[in-house]
Scaffold this active site. Structure first.
Site, short mmCIF file in Angstrom:
data_model
loop_
_atom_site.label_atom_id
_atom_site.label_comp_id
_atom_site.label_asym_id
_atom_site.label_seq_id
_atom_site.Cartn_x
_atom_site.Cartn_y
_atom_site.Cartn_z
N ARG A 1 -17.38 -9.54 -3.96
CA ARG A 1 -18.60 -10.01 -3.28
C ARG A 1 -18.32 -10.37 -1.85
NH1 ARG A 1 -19.51 -15.20 -7.40
NH2 ARG A 1 -17.35 -15.85 -7.42
N ASP B 1 -17.86 -25.85 -14.45
CA ASP B 1 -18.55 -25.95 -13.17
C ASP B 1 -18.36 -27.37 -12.64
OD1 ASP B 1 -19.57 -23.39 -12.73
OD2 ASP B 1 -21.24 -23.72 -14.10
N TYR C 1 -13.28 -23.24 -18.26
CA TYR C 1 -14.12 -22.66 -17.20
C TYR C 1 -15.23 -23.66 -16.86
CZ TYR C 1 -16.32 -18.47 -15.07
OH TYR C 1 -16.84 -17.52 -14.23
N ARG D 1 -6.76 -16.20 -13.55
CA ARG D 1 -7.26 -15.24 -12.58
C ARG D 1 -7.21 -15.90 -11.21
NH1 ARG D 1 -13.07 -15.11 -12.11
NH2 ARG D 1 -13.08 -14.37 -9.99
N ARG E 1 -22.87 -16.74 -19.59
CA ARG E 1 -23.17 -17.58 -18.42
C ARG E 1 -24.37 -17.01 -17.66
NH1 ARG E 1 -19.33 -20.91 -15.91
NH2 ARG E 1 -19.90 -20.14 -13.84
N ARG F 1 -33.55 -12.05 -17.94
CA ARG F 1 -34.91 -12.60 -17.88
C ARG F 1 -35.97 -11.51 -17.97
NH1 ARG F 1 -33.21 -15.99 -13.32
NH2 ARG F 1 -32.18 -17.83 -14.15
N GLU G 1 -14.43 -11.46 -0.92
CA GLU G 1 -13.66 -12.04 -2.04
C GLU G 1 -13.00 -10.91 -2.83
OE1 GLU G 1 -15.78 -14.94 -4.46
OE2 GLU G 1 -14.75 -14.18 -6.23
P1 FAD Z 1 -9.26 -27.89 -8.41
O1 FAD Z 1 -10.38 -27.88 -7.43
O2 FAD Z 1 -8.50 -26.62 -8.60
O3 FAD Z 1 -8.26 -29.06 -8.01
C1 FAD Z 1 -6.96 -29.17 -8.52
C2 FAD Z 1 -6.08 -29.63 -7.37
O4 FAD Z 1 -4.78 -29.92 -7.88
C3 FAD Z 1 -5.91 -28.55 -6.32
O5 FAD Z 1 -6.26 -29.04 -5.04
C4 FAD Z 1 -4.43 -28.20 -6.41
O6 FAD Z 1 -3.86 -27.81 -5.17
C5 FAD Z 1 -3.84 -29.50 -6.93
N1 FAD Z 1 -2.55 -29.33 -7.60
C6 FAD Z 1 -2.25 -28.42 -8.55
N2 FAD Z 1 -0.95 -28.52 -8.90
C7 FAD Z 1 -0.44 -29.53 -8.15
C8 FAD Z 1 0.85 -30.10 -8.04
N3 FAD Z 1 1.89 -29.63 -8.77
N4 FAD Z 1 1.04 -31.11 -7.18
C9 FAD Z 1 0.02 -31.59 -6.42
N5 FAD Z 1 -1.21 -31.07 -6.46
C10 FAD Z 1 -1.45 -30.06 -7.34
N6 FAD Z 1 -18.64 -24.58 -9.63
C11 FAD Z 1 -19.96 -24.85 -9.49
O7 FAD Z 1 -20.45 -25.83 -10.05
N7 FAD Z 1 -20.77 -24.04 -8.72
C12 FAD Z 1 -20.30 -22.97 -8.05
O8 FAD Z 1 -21.05 -22.26 -7.36
C13 FAD Z 1 -18.91 -22.66 -8.18
N8 FAD Z 1 -18.39 -21.57 -7.57
C14 FAD Z 1 -17.06 -21.31 -7.69
C15 FAD Z 1 -16.57 -20.20 -6.99
C16 FAD Z 1 -15.22 -19.92 -7.06
C17 FAD Z 1 -14.70 -18.72 -6.33
C18 FAD Z 1 -14.35 -20.76 -7.81
C19 FAD Z 1 -12.88 -20.48 -7.87
C20 FAD Z 1 -14.85 -21.85 -8.50
C21 FAD Z 1 -16.21 -22.14 -8.45
N9 FAD Z 1 -16.75 -23.25 -9.10
C22 FAD Z 1 -18.09 -23.52 -8.99
C23 FAD Z 1 -15.93 -24.16 -9.92
C24 FAD Z 1 -15.38 -25.37 -9.14
O9 FAD Z 1 -14.59 -24.91 -8.07
C25 FAD Z 1 -14.52 -26.18 -10.11
O10 FAD Z 1 -15.29 -26.61 -11.21
C26 FAD Z 1 -13.88 -27.41 -9.48
O11 FAD Z 1 -13.44 -27.19 -8.17
C27 FAD Z 1 -12.71 -27.80 -10.34
O12 FAD Z 1 -12.17 -29.01 -9.89
P2 FAD Z 1 -10.72 -29.46 -10.40
O13 FAD Z 1 -10.45 -30.77 -9.76
O14 FAD Z 1 -10.63 -29.34 -11.85
O15 FAD Z 1 -9.74 -28.31 -9.85
N1 UDP Z 2 -20.96 -10.69 -13.71
C1 UDP Z 2 -21.11 -9.33 -13.54
N2 UDP Z 2 -21.84 -8.88 -12.48
C2 UDP Z 2 -22.40 -9.71 -11.57
C3 UDP Z 2 -22.23 -11.10 -11.75
C4 UDP Z 2 -21.49 -11.56 -12.82
O1 UDP Z 2 -20.59 -8.55 -14.33
O2 UDP Z 2 -23.05 -9.22 -10.63
C5 UDP Z 2 -20.18 -11.15 -14.89
C6 UDP Z 2 -18.70 -11.36 -14.56
O3 UDP Z 2 -17.93 -10.98 -15.68
C7 UDP Z 2 -18.61 -12.87 -14.34
C8 UDP Z 2 -19.63 -13.38 -15.37
O4 UDP Z 2 -20.69 -12.41 -15.33
O5 UDP Z 2 -17.33 -13.36 -14.60
C9 UDP Z 2 -20.18 -14.74 -15.05
O6 UDP Z 2 -20.75 -14.73 -13.75
P1 UDP Z 2 -20.74 -16.02 -12.83
O7 UDP Z 2 -21.48 -15.73 -11.59
O8 UDP Z 2 -21.16 -17.16 -13.66
O9 UDP Z 2 -19.18 -16.13 -12.52
P2 UDP Z 2 -18.39 -17.12 -11.53
O10 UDP Z 2 -18.28 -16.41 -10.24
O11 UDP Z 2 -19.15 -18.41 -11.47
O12 UDP Z 2 -17.09 -17.22 -12.21
#
Ligand code: FAD
Ligand code: UDP
Length: 367
Positions: free
Chosen positions: A281, A352, A350, A250, A173, A177, A304
């Protein structure tokens, strides 16, 4: 008895986009959500006392190369022009991520040119044929020094296991560069919704009933009886009562602090590479909205922490054994003719945000 065409379990991005599309086709839809808010992990809110928009579940940057997806989200809200940069602190010094010419020169105290860095990294890289896990893959790409400084500690903290137990694709991911380009993503379209993420969800859910604080599993059979089709976006193993065993997830914990200073770290995300520092972070959401006048001199920071909590799964771990189990659960899912399994948790992928939208936009074709 079947009151709804669709009941959607989960008001995250997958559930909400599906709901919006289906309603636009005249379907009768209900969304149920176990949390007390809409938006799933994309949820954001204005921090009380400041006008800083905080992403409750960690910084979310919208980035995509898919014009259809970009146009779709922009039809609901306006995005700013934020482009993501990430810094990382290792042994008290700050470096740019992903690993680029600037990171390499700063780390080794060199002044390599783009034409020299390829040979330099090749001299550090280990020739591992068919890397089987994240550690082998990383060492085969960047060598041991950079791996141990920037990847090993961070990854161990983030995934709560040895990088040898993780799939190689996680590290791909991150690009490596040969230039000073330190933009975190390569995607053409990037930004943050000016009014925060929750605004998108409010707009999409306009006219769609949502029942918050409602757990599907409190009345699984009852909900199934009330609809022709169900869209399930919760964890797939839980849907089947863990009958084949538990998938590994996780989880994360976020600690929010309000500080009476204008700027804590000068950037939106600072990673911490050292394994001795418990958090992975620190987010400072103020920096995501350069277009906004922040009236208060306060800032908000969010630390976090990796966390184990099977009731709050965020990321699929996807180890080799999980992949096998995931396939078995998918086979069970394929037999549930009235249920569509979609999103990060239900597909055990996984994803986005843009990939979630791309996939949910196809749901209406399943009708
Ligand atoms: P979720 O957002 O998890 O939605 C699922 C929903 O179902 C939740 O609200 C949950 O409460 C509900 N649910 C589960 N079980 C039940 C139940 N039994 N009854 C009723 N409701 C239920 N993506 C990016 O593109 N860019 C980013 O920078 C980025 N950063 C991220 C950083 C973090 C820390 C995390 C965790 C994710 C990040 N993502 C990012 C990914 C992004 O959050 C997900 O791709 C997206 O939110 C997934 O949407 P979803 O609807 O599949 O899941
Ligand atoms: N990663 C790392 N060091 C960093 C940033 C990322 O080792 O400073 C690794 C880590 O294993 C992470 C993976 O690269 O799960 C992908 O990073 P990304 O930022 O895409 O993870 P996200 O937070 O979106 O899950």
């Amino acid at each position: 008895m079947r009151k709804y065409d669709y009941i959607i379990v989960g008001c995250g991005l997958y559930g909400t986009v599906s709901a919006e599309r289906l309603k636009s086709k005249g379907k009768k839809v209900l969304v149920i959500e176990r949390r007390d808010h809409i938006g799933g992990n994309c949820f954001s809110y204005e921090h009380p006392g400041t006008n800083i928009e905080v992403h409750k579940y960690g910084t979310h940057i919208f980035h995509t190369d898919n014009k259809k997806v970009w146009d779709y989200v922009n039809s609901f809200v306006e995005f700013n022009r934020y482009r993501h940069r990430v810094l990382t602190t290792y042994k008290g010094k700050v470096y740019t991520m992903p690993i680029n010419l600037g990171t390499i020169n700063a780390f080794y105290g060199l002044d390599l040119k783009p034409s020299e860095v390829g040979d330099f990294i090749a001299s550090k890289r280990e020739n591992i044929k068919d890397p089987r896990n994240l550690e082998e893959k990383a060492i085969s790409l960047i060598g041991k020094d950079l791996y141990e400084a920037f990847i090993k500690g961070y990854t161990m903290k983030q995934w709560n296991c040895d990088p040898k137990e993780l799939p190689a694709e996680i590290i791909t991911r991150l690009p490596v560069r040969r230039s000073y380009n330190d933009s975190y993503f390569n995607d053409y379209y990037q930004g943050i919704p000016k009014a925060g993420y929750t605004a998108i969800f409010r707009k999409m859910l306009n006219g769609i009933p949502v029942e918050l604080n409602t757990d599907f599993f409190d009345d699984k059979e009852g909900w199934l009886k009330r609809c022709n089709k169900l869209i399930y976006t919760g964890p797939i193993d839980k849907y089947f009562g863990y009958s084949l065993g538990r998938l590994k997830w996780r989880s994360l914990k976020f600690e929010t602090e309000n500080l009476n200073i204008d700027d804590f770290q000068g950037t939106s995300v600072m990673n911490y590479a050292d394994s001795e520092i418990a958090y992975t972070r620190i987010h400072e959401p103020k920096h995501l909205h350069l277009e906004k006048e922040h009236t208060s001199t306060a800032t908000v920071i969010v630390r976090e922490y990796p966390h184990i909590d099977d009731n709050e799964p965020y990321y699929p771990v996807n180890s080799e054994s999980d992949k096998v189990l995931g396939v078995e659960y998918n086979k069970l899912a394929a037999k549930e003719k009235r249920v569509i399994f979609g999103g990060r948790l239900a597909e055990y992928k996984y994803y986005d945000m843009d990939e979630i939208i791309e996939s949910a936009l196809k749901t209406e074709n399943n009708d």
